[in-house]
Design a protein around this motif. Sequence first.
Motif, PDB file in Angstrom:
ATOM      1  N   UNK A   1       0.849  -1.203   0.000  1.00 24.15           N
ATOM      2  CA  UNK A   1       0.000   0.000   0.000  1.00 24.15           C
ATOM      3  C   UNK A   1       0.875   1.241   0.000  1.00 24.15           C
ATOM      4  N   UNK A   2       0.625   2.201  -0.893  1.00 26.70           N
ATOM      5  CA  UNK A   2       1.430   3.430  -0.930  1.00 26.70           C
ATOM      6  C   UNK A   2       0.992   4.389   0.174  1.00 26.70           C
ATOM      7  N   UNK A   3       1.782   5.399   0.389  1.00 24.16           N
ATOM      8  CA  UNK A   3       1.423   6.467   1.321  1.00 24.16           C
ATOM      9  C   UNK A   3       0.289   7.296   0.706  1.00 24.16           C
ATOM     10  N   UNK A   4      -0.809   7.441   1.454  1.00 25.95           N
ATOM     11  CA  UNK A   4      -1.958   8.208   0.971  1.00 25.95           C
ATOM     12  C   UNK A   4      -2.374   9.214   2.039  1.00 25.95           C
ATOM     13  N   UNK A   5      -2.602  10.444   1.597  1.00 29.01           N
ATOM     14  CA  UNK A   5      -3.007  11.516   2.506  1.00 29.01           C
ATOM     15  C   UNK A   5      -4.101  12.343   1.830  1.00 29.01           C
ATOM     16  N   UNK A   6      -5.187  12.547   2.578  1.00 26.41           N
ATOM     17  CA  UNK A   6      -6.352  13.213   1.984  1.00 26.41           C
ATOM     18  C   UNK A   6      -6.801  14.379   2.851  1.00 26.41           C
ATOM     19  N   UNK A   7      -7.254  15.427   2.168  1.00 25.48           N
ATOM     20  CA  UNK A   7      -7.879  16.543   2.867  1.00 25.48           C
ATOM     21  C   UNK A   7      -8.885  17.206   1.945  1.00 25.48           C
ATOM     22  N   UNK A   8      -9.751  17.999   2.521  1.00 28.31           N
ATOM     23  CA  UNK A   8     -10.730  18.735   1.729  1.00 28.31           C
ATOM     24  C   UNK A   8     -10.171  20.083   1.316  1.00 28.31           C
ATOM     25  N   UNK A   9     -10.495  20.479   0.098  1.00 28.32           N
ATOM     26  CA  UNK A   9     -10.114  21.806  -0.379  1.00 28.32           C
ATOM     27  C   UNK A   9     -11.374  22.555  -0.804  1.00 28.32           C
ATOM     28  N   UNK A  10     -11.343  23.890  -0.792  1.00 28.74           N
ATOM     29  CA  UNK A  10     -12.525  24.671  -1.176  1.00 28.74           C
ATOM     30  C   UNK A  10     -12.885  24.466  -2.639  1.00 28.74           C
TER      31      UNK A  10
ATOM     32  N   UNK B   1     -23.118  22.231   7.407  1.00 30.46           N
ATOM     33  CA  UNK B   1     -23.381  23.021   6.198  1.00 30.46           C
ATOM     34  C   UNK B   1     -22.106  23.355   5.442  1.00 30.46           C
ATOM     35  N   UNK B   2     -20.973  23.381   6.144  1.00 27.88           N
ATOM     36  CA  UNK B   2     -19.705  23.752   5.504  1.00 27.88           C
ATOM     37  C   UNK B   2     -19.290  22.706   4.479  1.00 27.88           C
ATOM     38  N   UNK B   3     -19.657  21.449   4.714  1.00 31.21           N
ATOM     39  CA  UNK B   3     -19.218  20.357   3.841  1.00 31.21           C
ATOM     40  C   UNK B   3     -19.719  20.504   2.410  1.00 31.21           C
ATOM     41  N   UNK B   4     -20.758  21.318   2.197  1.00 28.73           N
ATOM     42  CA  UNK B   4     -21.266  21.511   0.828  1.00 28.73           C
ATOM     43  C   UNK B   4     -20.248  22.163  -0.093  1.00 28.73           C
ATOM     44  N   UNK B   5     -19.294  22.899   0.490  1.00 26.58           N
ATOM     45  CA  UNK B   5     -18.434  23.752  -0.322  1.00 26.58           C
ATOM     46  C   UNK B   5     -16.975  23.321  -0.352  1.00 26.58           C
ATOM     47  N   UNK B   6     -16.729  22.061  -0.038  1.00 29.82           N
ATOM     48  CA  UNK B   6     -15.381  21.506  -0.150  1.00 29.82           C
ATOM     49  C   UNK B   6     -15.439  20.204  -0.939  1.00 29.82           C
ATOM     50  N   UNK B   7     -14.275  19.789  -1.409  1.00 27.26           N
ATOM     51  CA  UNK B   7     -14.161  18.481  -2.064  1.00 27.26           C
ATOM     52  C   UNK B   7     -12.847  17.843  -1.638  1.00 27.26           C
ATOM     53  N   UNK B   8     -12.770  16.498  -1.601  1.00 23.96           N
ATOM     54  CA  UNK B   8     -11.546  15.837  -1.155  1.00 23.96           C
ATOM     55  C   UNK B   8     -10.507  15.700  -2.260  1.00 23.96           C
TER      56      UNK B   8
END
Length: 507
Positions: A122-131, A463-470
């Motif tokens: 398994x490779x190194x994977x890192x995820x976050x939300x961006x606007x 409500x904030x989650x509507x305006x971000x994507x991973x």
Amino acid sequence: MAETLHSVDPTTGAAFGDPIAATTPEAVARAAAAARAAAPGLAAMRPSERADLMRAVAAALHDHEDDIVALADAESGLGETRLRGELARTTGQFEQYAAHAETGAVLDVVIDHAAPRATPPRPDLRRLNIPLGPVAVYAASNFPLAFGVAGTDTAAALAAGCPVVAKAHASQPATAILLGTVIAEALDKHGADPGVFTVVSGFQAGLDLIRDPNIKAAAFTGSIAGGRALADEAAGRPEPIPFYGELGSLNPVVVTPEAVAQRGTALVEEFAASMTLGAGQFCTKPGLLFLPEGHGLDDALAEAVRAKEVHPMLNGRIRDAYAAEAARLASHPQARFAVEPSAVDDGFAVTPGLVSAPAAAIDGDDALLHECFGPTALVLTYADTAELQRVLPQLPGGLTATVQLATSADPVAQTALPLLAERSGRVIVNGWPTGVAVTHAQHHGGPWPATTNARHTSVGTGAIARFVRPVAYQSTPESLLPEALHDDNPLGLQRRVDGRMEPVAEA
């Protein structure tokens, strides 16, 4: 002829103040382009820096409370007490969303370190939300502060790191301009790019905004017809964008026979108060009341509703639509007016009403299942649990559903609750839907036509989650990663690392 907007006093129907010019197509395009130019800088801010911006906005709104409330009351007729409470809710939303964003919860950081000996490796994977980028916010008329240009959608978008172009509602054009000025000045004093927040006005401006390629998402609170038209525009763009619309809701209330026997008189008064609150112009108004046959509350209901004095409707169009929809409901072959509403001579004032019918009237027939925006509700009498089991699944999607029961062992309640949960976003027991707490656990959404996306809320920190994507980064050197994904957690954020939640760093 250029489009102009006018402030109108709902208590008299008279226009006041200077005409307000609608925003030209060229100015809308400039605002959207400025928002797009401001987006990278806002997105690059640390969560604490963005939170400081939002707190500055909250403080500025509070500092201008008297002017904001006076103008909003003049344009809405909702009353000083109601509007001061609404402004407190508005500033509270900014502060709450700021605190939530500051923890890193909005980023939803997840890190899974490389596991070269796993099968398969398994490779190194890192995820976050961006606007997502610039958001178009369409203000509502019934909550000129909490859902206006400075309302929950704007607060959520800014917390996500998205610039906002807010479209003023035609019923409160001057209030929107004042709010926009207060917010813009607060952001400017804090060193923010002027493109972070802009207000536009006019019907055509709303269409131009949803069509502009610089806009990456939109949020709307209003009618089904208006929301559907904008949703179609958003979906029909060369690059479709997410559209989060809060539209219409009946908000059914089921009263069990045991509840009638235990506290029927009190329920009548509570229902009448909730149904007429704000002239029935709440999206959470209980517009559909199920009572058991033989309830004996007809006279008390009619008396309680007739006794209510309501605020004027927000504008003449809403008043006329209210009268027409109430009359249409009562014209159903199995329905009748228990209390017939009417218009009052002054301004946009109306009287409340009730329409009565048997529950069988909606069995296979949705003619009665349409929201009457205003202080009129439909009362349906049901024969037994079997009839509820048959008709409740036929209800349209709603924001809320309520059961008034006597005990948790109430058999009617046990039947109704799961059926109502299938058709609504918030289930209430022994309460009333008017009044939406701004909390982390709140869900203000529901199946169509309540909203265009039942997975999302427009109230509460969700409500904030509507305006971000991973975005996931795979096998990326730390020097190229966003700060939030560094192993030493320099921002002190809430994160999940190798399946376990890291504690938030102490301040």
